[in-house]
Design an enzyme around this catalytic site. Structure first.
Site, PDB file in Angstrom:
ATOM      1  CG  ASP A 183      -2.366  -0.969   1.268  1.00  0.00           C
ATOM      2  OD1 ASP A 183      -2.253  -1.259   0.023  1.00  0.00           O
ATOM      3  OD2 ASP A 183      -3.234  -0.812   2.307  1.00  0.00           O
ATOM      4  CE  LYS A 203      -7.282  -1.101  -0.027  1.00  0.00           C
ATOM      5  NZ  LYS A 203      -6.792  -2.665  -0.660  1.00  0.00           N
ATOM      6  N   GLY A 226      -5.473  -3.363   8.593  1.00  0.00           N
ATOM      7  CA  GLY A 226      -5.386  -1.897   9.084  1.00  0.00           C
ATOM      8  C   GLY A 226      -4.968  -1.997  11.052  1.00  0.00           C
ATOM      9  NE  ARG A 249      -3.274 -22.098  11.212  1.00  0.00           N
ATOM     10  CZ  ARG A 249      -2.518 -22.850  10.980  1.00  0.00           C
ATOM     11  NH1 ARG A 249      -2.909 -24.107  10.233  1.00  0.00           N
ATOM     12  NH2 ARG A 249      -0.987 -23.189  11.539  1.00  0.00           N
ATOM     13  N   GLY A 290      -3.137  -7.495   8.134  1.00  0.00           N
ATOM     14  CA  GLY A 290      -2.739  -7.447   9.386  1.00  0.00           C
ATOM     15  C   GLY A 290      -1.014  -7.423   9.630  1.00  0.00           C
ATOM     16  N   GLY A 341      -0.545  -3.430   4.159  1.00  0.00           N
ATOM     17  CA  GLY A 341      -1.351  -2.424   3.731  1.00  0.00           C
ATOM     18  C   GLY A 341      -0.075  -1.727   5.136  1.00  0.00           C
ATOM     19  CB  SER A 342      -1.293   0.115   7.990  1.00  0.00           C
ATOM     20  OG  SER A 342      -2.954  -0.428   7.488  1.00  0.00           O
TER      21      SER A 342
END
EC number: 4.3.3.6
Lengths: 300, 197
Positions: free
Chosen positions: A30, A87, A159, A171, A220, A241-242
């Protein structure tokens, strides 16, 4: 030249799914500015996701999150030579039309933005540009593929910097694929009903033992070890991402996560790249998030 | 006969599957020591800038350059073709290639993903029936030097497949279409050259 190109076929499933095949074993990062996009490309990202706010900021600032400003997306496209994704809100087919017109390489129909339609997703077959969609389980993945998604990413909880939801979703998808593979033909009718997925796709999964499209993990991932764990759990690649640009030393962390994805099964490499990375993103435990703030529950 | 597939990033599993289907022993290559036991190498599709960066970071680039100079047969598709080119146009800042093919390749020459396409190409070097080729943000060979031979071009005349000695490169991806003739052609080269023998 017009007649000589008439035999060329654009936007086929093979071409759309094919780009995702080429991203495998890679990290998609990101970025919110052209400068970050440059750092990502230099660090070895296989693609960048252009957006105005990373999920951690969308989460803390609240409000309605929408498609990014076309100027920002174009600035990022101009800055890098690797594929650029962007996005659109779930169900917002006009945002998707705009992104296609801007020549992005992939559209992410994403739960990180505020949904525009709580019933329907975008009819992705209508587009020449390929789509990636999130999924928390196999049924959701197959519904998205049925709508034309050319790539799936397990959702995780964007996030947060908490990898537990990403683990749960990859999983779950892998487990449900394995379960289908061991079923007899007559059991697949019921499996399709329970997964709320098209029977033909369910049979295909049972026969091949894998999704017909590439499966990345997202949501995450904050450390090289997180990324390597997703690869060991069977992801084809990782979205971060973050986790990179909300950390203390984005450049070094981006480099480290790229190496950890290539050498995901070699703990000595992961140890080596994890040294002295500085502060990881602060993070939020998913268990502390009230249900309405869990992005992974958006999409159906 | 063991054929390596460079497994730093990209669709290396697809190449490994095709090679195994054709009866070759396959070894994935990520480290210099893994290079020493292969009789040929496939460089897959993927992101050339990432493969370049990782191959240099983990000490693979220099031994690979030496092996190519010594005659190791190598087949590169898309990003692999870029890595085999002596000159790369539109690379990222600081991007290098392994070289070996006397060509200049332009990265992502057709434009954004919406310009990616499939087409049938006549390629006499691999057979009489057309090759169904898939181009994904593909490179083209912009200049073919005297040492290299062009094998195929798209409708507008731009070159998309080349051969030079034991090296073979295509802009497109036979590994994802069930098209085995390029891999067969390459395996014949590997068998003829007997690089390790």
């Amino acid at each position: 030249m017009t007649d000589t190109t008439s035999s060329q076929q654009f936007g086929s499933s093979r071409v759309k799914r094919g780009l995702a095949e080429m991203l495998k074993g890679g990290v998609i990062m990101d970025v919110v500015t052209a400068e970050q996009a440059r750092i990502a490309e230099d660090a070895g990202a296989v693609a960048v996701m252009a957006l105005e706010r990373v999920p951690a900021d969308i989460r803390s600032q609240g409000g309605v999150a929408r498609m990014s400003d076309p100027d920002l997306i174009e600035a990022i496209i101009a800055e890098v030579s690797i594929p650029v994704m962007a996005k659109a809100r779930i169900g917002h087919f006009v945002e998707a039309q705009v992104l296609q017109a801007l020549d992005v390489d992939y559209i992410d129909e994403s739960e990180v933005l505020s949904p525009a339609d709580y019933v329907n997703h975008i009819d992705k077959w209508e587009f020449t540009v390929p789509f990636v969609c999130g999924a928390t389980n196999l049924g959701e993945a197959l519904r998205r593929i049925n709508e034309g998604a050319a790539m799936i990413r397990s959702k995780g909880e964007a996030g947060t910097g908490d990898v537990s939801e990403a683990t749960k979703h990859i999983r779950k998808i892998k487990g449900e694929i394995a379960a289908l593979s061991s079923m007899s033909k007559d059991e697949l009718y019921v499996a399709a009903k329970e997964l709320q997925a098209p029977y033909e796709l369910v049979v295909e999964i049972a026969e091949t033992g894998k999704l017909p499209v590439v499966l990345f993990t997202a949501g995450g991932v904050a450390t090289p070890a997180d990324a390597a764990m997703m690869m060991q759990l069977g992801a084809d690649g990782v979205f971060v991402g973050s986790g990179i640009f909300k950390s203390g030393n984005p450049q070094q962390r981006a480099n480290a996560i790229v190496k950890a994805v290539t050498f995901y099964d070699d703990p000595s490499v992961i140890a080596d790249v994890s040294r002295g990375l500085g502060e990881a993103m602060v993070g939020i435990n998913v268990s502390d998030l009230a249900a309405p703030h869990r992005l992974s529950e958006r999409g159906w | 006969m063991t054929v390596g597939v460079l497994a730093l990033q990209g669709d290396f599993r697809e190449h490994a599957n095709v090679l195994r289907t054709l009866g070759a022993d396959v070894a994935l290559v990520r480290r210099p020591e893994e290079l020493h036991r292969v009789d040929g190498l496939v460089i897959p599709g993927g992101e050339s800038s990432v493969m370049d960066k990782l191959s240099r970071a983990y000490g693979l680039a220099d031994p690979l350059k030496d092996a190519i100079r010594d005659g190791l047969p190598v087949y590169g598709t898309c990003a692999g073709l870029i890595l085999l080119a002596d000159t790369v146009l539109d690379g990222i800042a600081g991007q290098q290639s392994l070289g070996g093919l006397d060509i200049a390749v332009r990265r992502n020459a057709f434009g954004a993903q919406t310009a990616s396409f499939e087409a049938d190409l006549d390629i006499p070097a691999v057979g009489d029936t057309p090759v169904h080729a898939v181009f994904i943000r593909a490179p083209v060979v912009e200049t073919v030097g005297p040492a290299a031979t062009a094998l195929a071009s798209v409708a507008d005349g731009r070159c998309v497949a080349v051969q030079q000695g034991n090296l073979l490169g295509t802009s497109f991806h036979p590994e994802i279409t069930g098209e085995y003739r390029f891999h067969e052609y390459f395996l014949r080269t590997v068998a003829d050259v007997r690089f390790r023998a």
